[in-house]
Design an enzyme around this catalytic site. Sequence first.
Site, PDB file in Angstrom:
ATOM      1  N   ASP A 157      58.809  28.984 -28.430  1.00  0.00           N
ATOM      2  CA  ASP A 157      58.109  30.604 -28.777  1.00  0.00           C
ATOM      3  C   ASP A 157      58.424  30.754 -29.972  1.00  0.00           C
ATOM      4  OD1 ASP A 157      58.203  31.425 -25.746  1.00  0.00           O
ATOM      5  OD2 ASP A 157      59.818  31.939 -25.819  1.00  0.00           O
ATOM      6  N   HIS A 210      52.236  27.429 -28.875  1.00  0.00           N
ATOM      7  CA  HIS A 210      52.639  28.189 -28.143  1.00  0.00           C
ATOM      8  C   HIS A 210      53.497  28.155 -26.841  1.00  0.00           C
ATOM      9  CE1 HIS A 210      54.979  31.914 -29.729  1.00  0.00           C
ATOM     10  NE2 HIS A 210      54.227  31.769 -29.655  1.00  0.00           N
TER      11      HIS A 210
END
Length: 477
Positions: free
Chosen positions: A452, A448
């Site tokens: 995104d 992450h």
Amino acid sequence: MAEVKEFTLPDLGEGLTEAEVVRWLVEVGEVVAVDQPVVEVETAKAMVEVPCPYGGVVTARYGAEGEELAVGAPLLTVAVGADASAPAAAEGSGSGGADGVVAEADGADAAEDGGAGETSGAVLVGYGTGAPPARRRRVRPTPVPAAAAGQVNGVASGYGRHAVTPEVPVRAEAAEPAPGPVPVISPLVRRLARQNGVELRMLTGSGPDGLILRADVERAIGAAGAPAAAAEPSAAAASAPAADAGEVRIPLRGLRGVVADKMSRSRREIPEATCWVDVDATELLAARRAMNEAGGPDAPKISLLALLARICTAALARYPELNARVDTEAREIVRLERVHVGFAAQTDRGLVVPVVRDAHARSAESLSEELGRLTGAARDGSLTPGELTGSTFTLNNYGVFGVDGSTPIINHPEAAMLGVGRIIPKPWVYEGELAVRQVTQLSLTFDHRVCDGGVAGGFLRYVADCVEQPAVLLRGV
């Protein structure tokens, strides 16, 4: 006079700190040539033969078959020089055992190198001077009188652990350390001495042929009044609760140990997330059949994994954020131009990840051929360290184990891994009607930090679209 040189276990690959001795290729007393393989070791990544950079007579071997040695620990000693053909007669301590040739050069004589012995600066696998192999022959050990044995500190061959008779280990008359190899087999003994400031060359080992044992170092620490700080493993073992009768303890070492360390590091460092989607793979399977039929009966078959790898490379071209890694020290995301696809392969040794180099520049047929070659090498244990490192994205087909889905752990330091479940017939709405279709589940685990959910979802959706309609790939051709 011959000079005895010590050859230590070299660094055999990225991040490797130890290797297990699988098979010795030479015997003590045997003549070896420069860069001749002397031992076969198994690292966490591959089985490799280690060449010796010296030419001469093997005077000692360290480590029994099945024993694990640290990088930098002694492997063997070789008598090099004009008298190398008879090192035992000139320098051996003559233990008389199975590996009875032991020797060490005198410091003054070792400084005189007659140039007769060949040496090589190449100690890594795959490098060397190309010197022709020497004719193998044995050199018989010659017993040395007790008076002469007192002047030479013999090095044991390192085979086996023998009973210890505690004697005074400190060489009281020695004013300074003796030159040459130190008769120590265990890396733990070396570390214990280093942590407590004990000079191993000042000790006389109580083991066979002067081998320095842990007990010798601990007695030297006690005699010097130093705390035996490094002896805590024994203390910890003594204080540990007794194991149950049915308990089995399996050391985390070798390949299993490296996998454990890498997975633990991945979980510690990478904030990973997973998204998944069910996909109708009927058209992809039909496209594969058509490709193989068009190639004819003698043409190599294209595998399903190759088609999935080709789809992944096309998806990475659209979403390059996932072909990346994070440089934590510089606090930078490093995007990579080339795509090296790793794929999880289960073998008798455990899980390995062979790497297809420059997968983005390969066709489906080329990918299939390389995947087949690497899979065969993984099964027979002949993969090299270079074929197991450097991947930028990993494809994990766990469907072969009969499972539908998973949340795979990212292969550190990569940024993503695509998992593929089993393909099975399921009821599916196809063109407005209920039908039985070949359905699978795709799951993407991603870092992450590099992107995104929108990027990860876009990547996975593109892969799913290509699986459901392989013609989508034609837009990029």
